[in-house]
Design an enzyme around this catalytic site. Structure first.
Site: not given
Ligand code: ZN
Length: 323
Positions: A113, A205, A286
């Site tokens: 992002h 992430h 993640e």
């Molecule tokens: Zn993400």
């Protein structure tokens, strides 16, 4: 990022901008009325581009510490990574251990992002070709209840990992370094590895899974041969990287494997442009579920983020020095 978890509608860019201006300090509560970042159901949300500015550009942004904070002595998590086991207690973060190990190697780090994505819905919602389908160019990512965004998290951890890896002799390219207003798109992120002539890439992430779930997981590429995608050459080495990252991240942080992922901290997906289109071994991590209170508390802690960066750096070091 996470799977197709449904979330309330995304806040408008205008509202977002207003909130940011009004609450620069704690980017929290006011105006968030329970809104949840349209997490990355971002399957697309993670990939990379080589137009990343040189490392020095990052340090001029003043957004995140150019140099990671030194972990306080005694804060070592359970399962201290082997690379740092011999380091003196309290050694400042960019651990010099194994300095020359990575000389001549190039690593792409892809901070998922972009903090600016919230203000550029038109640009990031554009559809891009990921081989077996089309995805949004990029997504906003998720955030904690207190408003700590995934984009800020990924950039901070990536910068910390860069410092560690650079100290070990590697050339590290960040796909975005807080130096561009939005994105880049996932297909561009995917090309970053090849553009940088990198040996390996990792996309960082934080997940936006249901709040009841916690833990971290690594996402490895499924073989995708469709349209302009053919990642068959990276599937095997990416799997090896994924196992190393799962193990080293767990050792460095003590974070448990995600309890909402079936396979002990590992997932394999074919819907991520960043993996479908990568020409170099690549996985996503993640690091935790930002929607879960315990994970959010850890991910908001700079010391924990340093441990996260350590785990990522150790895995990349192991990948590049053991075959
Ligand atoms: Zn993400």
């Amino acid at each position: 990022m996470t799977g197709p978890t449904s979330r309330p509608p995304r806040r408008s860019a205008l509202l977002r901008a207003t909130t940011v201006v009004a609450a620069v300090v704690p980017l929290c509560t006011a105006g968030w009325f329970g809104w949840r970042a349209l997490d990355h159901s971002d399957p697309a949300a993670a990939t990379a581009v080589a137009t990343a500015a040189p490392p020095s550009a990052a340090q001029s942004t003043g957004q995140a510490p150019a140099t990671p904070e030194a972990p306080p002595s005694g804060s070592t998590p359970t399962g201290t990574p082997t690379e740092t086991a011999a380091a003196p207690t309290g050694t400042p973060t960019p651990t010099p251990t194994g300095t020359a190990d990575l000389a001549g190697r190039t690593i792409v780090l892809d901070p998922g992002h972009n903090p600016g994505n919230f203000s550029h819905p038109t640009e990031i919602n554009r559809q891009v070709d990921v081989g077996n389908g089309h995805k949004e160019c990029d997504t906003t990512g998720t955030e904690t209840d207190a408003g700590y965004t995934e984009a800020d998290y990924t950039l901070d951890v990536s910068r910390r990992a860069r410092a560690l890896l650079t100290a070990r002799g590697a050339k590290v390219v960040l796909v975005q370094d807080g130096d561009r207003p939005w994105g880049p798109c996932v297909d561009e992120r995917a090309r970053a590895g090849a553009d940088a002539h990198a040996d390996v890439a990792v996309s960082v992430h934080g997940d936006g899974a249901p709040a009841s779930g916690s833990g971290f997981h690594v996402i490895m590429p499924a073989k995708v041969v469709a349209g302009k995608a053919d990642n068959s050459a990276i599937v095997e080495p990416s799997h090896r990287l994924g196992l190393l990252l799962r193990d080293r991240f767990h050792a460095a942080t003590g974070e448990p494997y995600a309890d909402y992922i079936a396979d002990e901290g590992l997932d394999t997906r074919s819907d991520l442009g960043g993996l479908n289109l990568s020409a170099v071994p690549k996985v996503f991590i993640e690091c935790g579920n930002m929607r879960n209170s315990a994970d959010a508390r850890r991910m908001t802690d700079p010391q924990w983020r340093q441990q996260a960066a350590q785990g990522i750096a150790d895995a990349l070091t192991a990948f590049l020095t053991t075959h």
